[in-house]
Design an enzyme around this catalytic site. Structure first.
Site, PDB file in Angstrom:
ATOM      1  N   PHE A 120       0.709  -1.278  -0.042  1.00 11.02           N
ATOM      2  CA  PHE A 120      -0.006   0.128   0.071  1.00 11.02           C
ATOM      3  C   PHE A 120       0.979   1.336  -0.023  1.00 11.02           C
ATOM      4  CE2 PHE A 120      -2.356   3.594   1.730  1.00 11.02           C
ATOM      5  CZ  PHE A 120      -3.547   3.602   0.860  1.00 11.02           C
ATOM      6  N   ASP A 180       9.007   2.888   2.193  1.00 10.80           N
ATOM      7  CA  ASP A 180       7.731   3.827   2.296  1.00 10.80           C
ATOM      8  C   ASP A 180       7.663   3.345   3.923  1.00 10.80           C
ATOM      9  OD1 ASP A 180       5.413   4.918   2.946  1.00 10.80           O
ATOM     10  OD2 ASP A 180       4.585   4.133   1.170  1.00 10.80           O
ATOM     11  N   LYS A 225       2.126  10.962   7.494  1.00 10.34           N
ATOM     12  CA  LYS A 225       1.652  10.909   8.721  1.00 10.34           C
ATOM     13  C   LYS A 225       1.941  11.477   9.923  1.00 10.34           C
ATOM     14  CE  LYS A 225      -1.043   7.115   6.782  1.00 10.34           C
ATOM     15  NZ  LYS A 225      -0.900   6.048   5.767  1.00 10.34           N
TER      16      LYS A 225
END
Ligand SMILES: *Cc1c(COP(=O)(O)O)cnc(C)c1O
Length: 396
Positions: free
Chosen positions: A140, A225, A255
């Site tokens: 993802f 990531d 985030k």
């Protein structure tokens, strides 16, 4: 308006691109949130790790208030007095020489893709438009058209083609597959060190280390990531630090970089990679704005000052250990690192998430059968014990 009215309004006017739990939150403080009826919940998801510092951290609230009255946006047409300080803080805490700031996580992933392709053409000598990036199955990395082009998840892709070429998918954690996939046009291997959305999937021990060596031997960049796994979530600043002794070629963060205040993301690398980007080749109106720069500096300093990374390691170990000792019904597997735990049952867990919500704990299913547990890293033992008690009544 009560929860029901707000939910109906939302359904009426908003695209139905999410299937949220029916809790309407109006206030948050630390690890706790309150719904519009005044019921209190423990946030066991932390906005997919964007809230590592907890809701409305007083230092972040103060930083926002001060900066918002002073200067919020200049665009990168001009300089602002916070950007350099943000860069310096990131360098001190991560060791990476260079940074390219963006807003959302997906944008920072897109940035990484552009940078490694350019590096491939300029430095590795890959023929024009032939650059290949290897990625992991069940990855993802976000929702843009290019990013979903290399997703293996049908619901992310179906109906959204045609797709961007230049990617090849290998099974996650399979070093032989990586070795076989690398060719002379391969510019990068892009992967999450631990897969979050797909259910807190940890690769075999040694995989990351071997992958890094393999990349080095073949002049391929290792790009990690760490948008969800990074900034303390797994008990280290970055998840890769559980295995690698030196920095990978690039890392993507987002985030928790803003502690949930604002979208702030970045691609980090050393100059050998970042220098391929020249003025005019990439950018973002809001990327690196002074408000974001102030928030990110403070969010990072909070992680260090409050020892949240250490707390994540300690509390995570305790929580995982306690959960493993429970006799959870229909349990398939329980796994985790730091305060990042997946409880996989042999059936969809939506019902369990709803029951936990009734008991005052907010967490959510990921990929149907796994409950993802990821509280703010400020959580203490007392709060964990409170949660364990509730989990015990629902899952056992
Ligand atoms: C959330 C996430 C993204 C995308 O970030 P957005 O801010 O939602 O665009 C990318 N990669 C990983 C691993 C993520 O968890």
């Amino acid at each position: 308006m009560n929860s029901k009215d707000l939910i109906n309004l939302e359904q009426k006017f908003g695209a139905h691109n999410y299937h949220p739990l029916d809790v309407v939150i109006t206030r948050g403080k630390g690890v706790w949130v309150w719904d519009v009826e005044g019921k209190k919940y423990l946030d066991f998801l932390a906005a997919y790790s964007a809230l590592n510092q907890g809701h409305c951290h007083p230092r972040l609230v103060e930083a926002v208030k001060t900066q918002i009255e002073k200067l919020t946006l200049t665009s990168r047409a001009f300089r602002n007095d916070q950007l350099a300080l943000f860069y310096q803080t990131v360098n001190e805490l991560t060791g990476f020489e260079a940074i390219l700031p963006m807003n959302s996580g997906a944008e920072a992933v897109e940035t990484a893709i552009k940078v490694v392709r350019k590096w491939g053409y300029m430095k590795k000598g890959v023929p024009t438009d032939k650059a290949k990036i290897i990625v992991s199955e069940n990855n993802f990395h976000g929702r843009t058209t290019t990013i979903i082009s290399f997703s293996s998840e049908q619901s992310y892709r179906k109906g959204f083609g045609p797709f961007t070429p230049g990617f090849e998918i290998i099974p996650f954690g399979d070093i032989d597959a990586l070795r076989n996939c690398i060719d002379e046009n391969t510019v990068a291997f892009l992967t999450e060190p631990i897969q979050g959305e797909s259910g807190i999937i940890i690769p075999p021990t040694g995989f990351l280390k071997e992958a890094f060596q393999l990349c080095r031997q073949n002049e391929v960049l290792l790009i990690l990531d760490e948008i969800q796994s990074g900034l303390g979530r797994t008990g280290k600043m970055f998840a890769y630090q559980h295995e690698l002794e030196s920095e990978p070629d690039g890392v993507i963060i987002g985030k928790a970089l803003s502690g949930g205040m604002y979208p702030v993301s970045a691609f980090l690398s050393n100059w050998e990679v970042m220098e391929v980007i020249k003025p005019g080749e990439h950018g973002s109106t809001f990327g690196g704005n002074p408000l974001a720069a102030v928030i990110a500096q403070e969010a990072l300093k909070i992680l260090v000052d409050e020892k949240l990374i250490e707390n994540s390691a300690q509390m995570g170990e305790y929580l995982l250990d306690q959960l493993k000792q429970m006799n959870i019904n229909s349990l398939k597997e329980i796994r985790g690192k730091g305060l990042w735990i997946g409880i996989e049952l042999d059936h969809p867990v939506r019902k369990e998430a709803e029951k936990l919500m009734d008991k005052g704990i907010l967490c959510k299913e990921t990929h149907e059968n796994t409950l993802r547990i990821a509280p703010p890293l400020i959580i203490n033992k007392q709060e964990i014990d409170w949660a364990l008690d509730k989990i015990n009544t629902v899952l056992v």
